[in-house]
Design a protein around this motif. Structure first.
Motif, PDB file in Angstrom:
ATOM      1  N   GLU A   1       0.903  -1.151   0.000  1.00 19.64           N
ATOM      2  CA  GLU A   1       0.000   0.000   0.000  1.00 19.64           C
ATOM      3  C   GLU A   1       0.944   1.203   0.000  1.00 19.64           C
ATOM      4  O   GLU A   1       1.624   1.463   0.990  1.00 19.64           O
ATOM      5  N   PRO A   2       1.047   1.919  -1.144  1.00 18.96           N
ATOM      6  CA  PRO A   2       2.081   2.958  -1.272  1.00 18.96           C
ATOM      7  C   PRO A   2       1.862   4.193  -0.398  1.00 18.96           C
ATOM      8  O   PRO A   2       0.734   4.647  -0.228  1.00 18.96           O
ATOM      9  N   ALA A   3       2.972   4.710   0.121  1.00 13.89           N
ATOM     10  CA  ALA A   3       2.965   5.953   0.879  1.00 13.89           C
ATOM     11  C   ALA A   3       3.402   7.102  -0.026  1.00 13.89           C
ATOM     12  O   ALA A   3       3.197   8.266   0.295  1.00 13.89           O
TER      13      ALA A   3
ATOM     14  N   ILE B   1       9.328   4.296 -12.355  1.00 14.55           N
ATOM     15  CA  ILE B   1       8.068   4.945 -12.716  1.00 14.55           C
ATOM     16  C   ILE B   1       7.637   5.845 -11.570  1.00 14.55           C
ATOM     17  O   ILE B   1       7.737   5.465 -10.405  1.00 14.55           O
ATOM     18  N   GLU B   2       7.163   7.045 -11.922  1.00 17.09           N
ATOM     19  CA  GLU B   2       6.530   7.904 -10.929  1.00 17.09           C
ATOM     20  C   GLU B   2       5.038   7.842 -11.209  1.00 17.09           C
ATOM     21  O   GLU B   2       4.626   7.789 -12.374  1.00 17.09           O
ATOM     22  N   PHE B   3       4.234   7.827 -10.140  1.00 22.09           N
ATOM     23  CA  PHE B   3       2.797   7.739 -10.328  1.00 22.09           C
ATOM     24  C   PHE B   3       2.073   8.650  -9.345  1.00 22.09           C
ATOM     25  O   PHE B   3       2.558   8.933  -8.262  1.00 22.09           O
ATOM     26  N   ASP B   4       0.906   9.117  -9.756  1.00 21.56           N
ATOM     27  CA  ASP B   4       0.113  10.075  -9.005  1.00 21.56           C
ATOM     28  C   ASP B   4      -0.934   9.327  -8.179  1.00 21.56           C
ATOM     29  O   ASP B   4      -1.962   8.903  -8.709  1.00 21.56           O
ATOM     30  N   LEU B   5      -0.642   9.145  -6.890  1.00 19.25           N
ATOM     31  CA  LEU B   5      -1.550   8.422  -6.002  1.00 19.25           C
ATOM     32  C   LEU B   5      -2.942   9.049  -5.973  1.00 19.25           C
ATOM     33  O   LEU B   5      -3.949   8.350  -5.996  1.00 19.25           O
ATOM     34  N   GLU B   6      -2.980  10.379  -5.942  1.00 17.61           N
ATOM     35  CA  GLU B   6      -4.276  11.079  -5.877  1.00 17.61           C
ATOM     36  C   GLU B   6      -5.091  10.834  -7.144  1.00 17.61           C
ATOM     37  O   GLU B   6      -6.309  10.654  -7.076  1.00 17.61           O
ATOM     38  N   ALA B   7      -4.439  10.819  -8.296  1.00 13.54           N
ATOM     39  CA  ALA B   7      -5.158  10.584  -9.558  1.00 13.54           C
ATOM     40  C   ALA B   7      -5.742   9.172  -9.598  1.00 13.54           C
ATOM     41  O   ALA B   7      -6.862   8.970 -10.084  1.00 13.54           O
ATOM     42  N   ILE B   8      -4.988   8.196  -9.075  1.00 11.78           N
ATOM     43  CA  ILE B   8      -5.465   6.807  -9.038  1.00 11.78           C
ATOM     44  C   ILE B   8      -6.689   6.721  -8.117  1.00 11.78           C
ATOM     45  O   ILE B   8      -7.717   6.149  -8.473  1.00 11.78           O
TER      46      ILE B   8
ATOM     47  N   LEU C   1      -6.608   3.776 -16.780  1.00 10.54           N
ATOM     48  CA  LEU C   1      -6.191   5.183 -16.802  1.00 10.54           C
ATOM     49  C   LEU C   1      -5.425   5.531 -18.078  1.00 10.54           C
ATOM     50  O   LEU C   1      -5.129   6.700 -18.323  1.00 10.54           O
ATOM     51  N   LYS C   2      -5.102   4.506 -18.871  1.00 10.61           N
ATOM     52  CA  LYS C   2      -4.415   4.683 -20.160  1.00 10.61           C
ATOM     53  C   LYS C   2      -3.144   5.543 -20.053  1.00 10.61           C
ATOM     54  O   LYS C   2      -2.852   6.353 -20.901  1.00 10.61           O
ATOM     55  N   GLY C   3      -2.418   5.342 -18.953  1.00 12.44           N
ATOM     56  CA  GLY C   3      -1.149   6.042 -18.792  1.00 12.44           C
ATOM     57  C   GLY C   3      -1.245   7.375 -18.072  1.00 12.44           C
ATOM     58  O   GLY C   3      -0.226   7.938 -17.689  1.00 12.44           O
ATOM     59  N   ASN C   4      -2.454   7.898 -17.878  1.00 12.07           N
ATOM     60  CA  ASN C   4      -2.614   9.171 -17.168  1.00 12.07           C
ATOM     61  C   ASN C   4      -2.199   8.994 -15.709  1.00 12.07           C
ATOM     62  O   ASN C   4      -2.675   8.088 -15.027  1.00 12.07           O
ATOM     63  N   GLY C   5      -1.295   9.855 -15.243  1.00 14.23           N
ATOM     64  CA  GLY C   5      -0.812   9.777 -13.876  1.00 14.23           C
ATOM     65  C   GLY C   5       0.428   8.916 -13.707  1.00 14.23           C
ATOM     66  O   GLY C   5       0.910   8.742 -12.596  1.00 14.23           O
ATOM     67  N   PHE C   6       0.952   8.366 -14.806  1.00 11.71           N
ATOM     68  CA  PHE C   6       2.142   7.516 -14.756  1.00 11.71           C
ATOM     69  C   PHE C   6       3.230   8.090 -15.664  1.00 11.71           C
ATOM     70  O   PHE C   6       2.972   8.390 -16.824  1.00 11.71           O
TER      71      PHE C   6
ATOM     72  N   GLY D   1     -11.208   6.269  -8.460  1.00  6.58           N
ATOM     73  CA  GLY D   1     -11.916   5.211  -7.734  1.00  6.58           C
ATOM     74  C   GLY D   1     -11.193   3.875  -7.740  1.00  6.58           C
ATOM     75  O   GLY D   1     -11.798   2.827  -7.524  1.00  6.58           O
ATOM     76  N   LEU D   2      -9.890   3.903  -7.984  1.00  5.60           N
ATOM     77  CA  LEU D   2      -9.108   2.667  -8.072  1.00  5.60           C
ATOM     78  C   LEU D   2      -8.245   2.471  -6.831  1.00  5.60           C
ATOM     79  O   LEU D   2      -7.847   3.435  -6.180  1.00  5.60           O
ATOM     80  N   ALA D   3      -7.951   1.216  -6.537  1.00  6.85           N
ATOM     81  CA  ALA D   3      -7.082   0.878  -5.401  1.00  6.85           C
ATOM     82  C   ALA D   3      -5.630   1.143  -5.785  1.00  6.85           C
ATOM     83  O   ALA D   3      -5.213   0.846  -6.904  1.00  6.85           O
ATOM     84  N   THR D   4      -4.863   1.696  -4.849  1.00  5.61           N
ATOM     85  CA  THR D   4      -3.443   1.976  -5.105  1.00  5.61           C
ATOM     86  C   THR D   4      -2.542   0.815  -4.704  1.00  5.61           C
ATOM     87  O   THR D   4      -1.354   0.819  -5.031  1.00  5.61           O
ATOM     88  N   ILE D   5      -3.093  -0.187  -3.987  1.00  4.01           N
ATOM     89  CA  ILE D   5      -2.289  -1.324  -3.535  1.00  4.01           C
ATOM     90  C   ILE D   5      -1.578  -1.940  -4.746  1.00  4.01           C
ATOM     91  O   ILE D   5      -2.174  -2.112  -5.807  1.00  4.01           O
ATOM     92  N   SER D   6      -0.275  -2.199  -4.585  1.00  2.00           N
ATOM     93  CA  SER D   6       0.570  -2.578  -5.721  1.00  2.00           C
ATOM     94  C   SER D   6       1.240  -3.933  -5.523  1.00  2.00           C
ATOM     95  O   SER D   6       2.141  -4.073  -4.692  1.00  2.00           O
ATOM     96  N   PRO D   7       0.825  -4.946  -6.314  1.00  2.00           N
ATOM     97  CA  PRO D   7       1.425  -6.276  -6.211  1.00  2.00           C
ATOM     98  C   PRO D   7       2.880  -6.319  -6.696  1.00  2.00           C
ATOM     99  O   PRO D   7       3.242  -5.635  -7.663  1.00  2.00           O
ATOM    100  N   VAL D   8       3.682  -7.118  -6.005  1.00  2.00           N
ATOM    101  CA  VAL D   8       5.077  -7.395  -6.359  1.00  2.00           C
ATOM    102  C   VAL D   8       5.149  -8.917  -6.454  1.00  2.00           C
ATOM    103  O   VAL D   8       5.086  -9.605  -5.447  1.00  2.00           O
TER     104      VAL D   8
END
Length: 169
Positions: free
Chosen positions: A51-53, A118-125, A96-101, A129-136
């Motif tokens: 869960e990204p900070a 990669i830099e990503f915009d947590l607020e945009a995600i 999101l088709k790349g928006n915010g990434f 209405g999408l979950a930001t939790i990121s699988p590794v």
């Protein structure tokens, strides 16, 4: 006096342990907490989720970008051993088709541990209405399935170990 050498052909088994540091700072949790059956059920492979900070994906080891998804929300990083790691930012973020990434790498690039991929915009995600939790996810490693030990808790990208992968050859 001469001694007789016994020649015994033994099968050589080597074991390699690869320690993988967190690619994202935040909270490392079990995969079953991901709100997506494909990841949560382990169908993509073993691993953890974070869960990204902050909105920065970093290389957890020196390696090569085996593949980057066109919309920049996921990539596969290959370790020199052949181990491949799927780093997936958020759930259903392909929509999101790349928006915010913003990707700082391309397929085929060699990367160093700690390098921003990669830099990503947590607020945009979240706004979408999408979950930001990121699988590794450990996706492949030769023909033998590796043992994957997952470590959980608060993690800092490039500092804390989140996965210990043991492969036997």
């Amino acid at each position: 006096m001469f001694s007789k050498w016994k020649s015994k052909k033994e099968e050589q088994h080597t074991e390699q342990i690869i320690e993988i540091t967190a690619p994202i700072s935040g909270q490392a949790v079990p995969l079953n907490q991901v709100p997506d059956d494909t990841f949560a059920g382990g169908h993509m492979g073993s691993g953890i989720a974070i869960e990204p900070a902050e909105g920065r994906l970093k290389a957890p080891f020196d390696g090569k970008i085996a593949h980057i998804v066109k919309s920049n929300h996921a990539l596969i990083l290959e370790h020199p051993s052949g181990l491949q790691l799927l780093l997936h930012i958020g759930i259903d973020t392909v929509s999101l088709k790349g928006n915010g990434f913003v990707s700082h790498v391309a397929t085929g690039d060699s990367v160093k541990a700690g390098q921003t991929l990669i830099e990503f915009d947590l607020e945009a995600i979240q706004a979408a209405g999408l979950a930001t939790i990121s699988p590794v996810i450990v996706t492949s490693m030769e023909e033998h399935l590796p043992e994957v030990e997952s470590l959980y808790g608060a993690v800092t990208a490039g500092t804390n170990i989140v996965l210990r992968v043991t492969s036997k050859h």
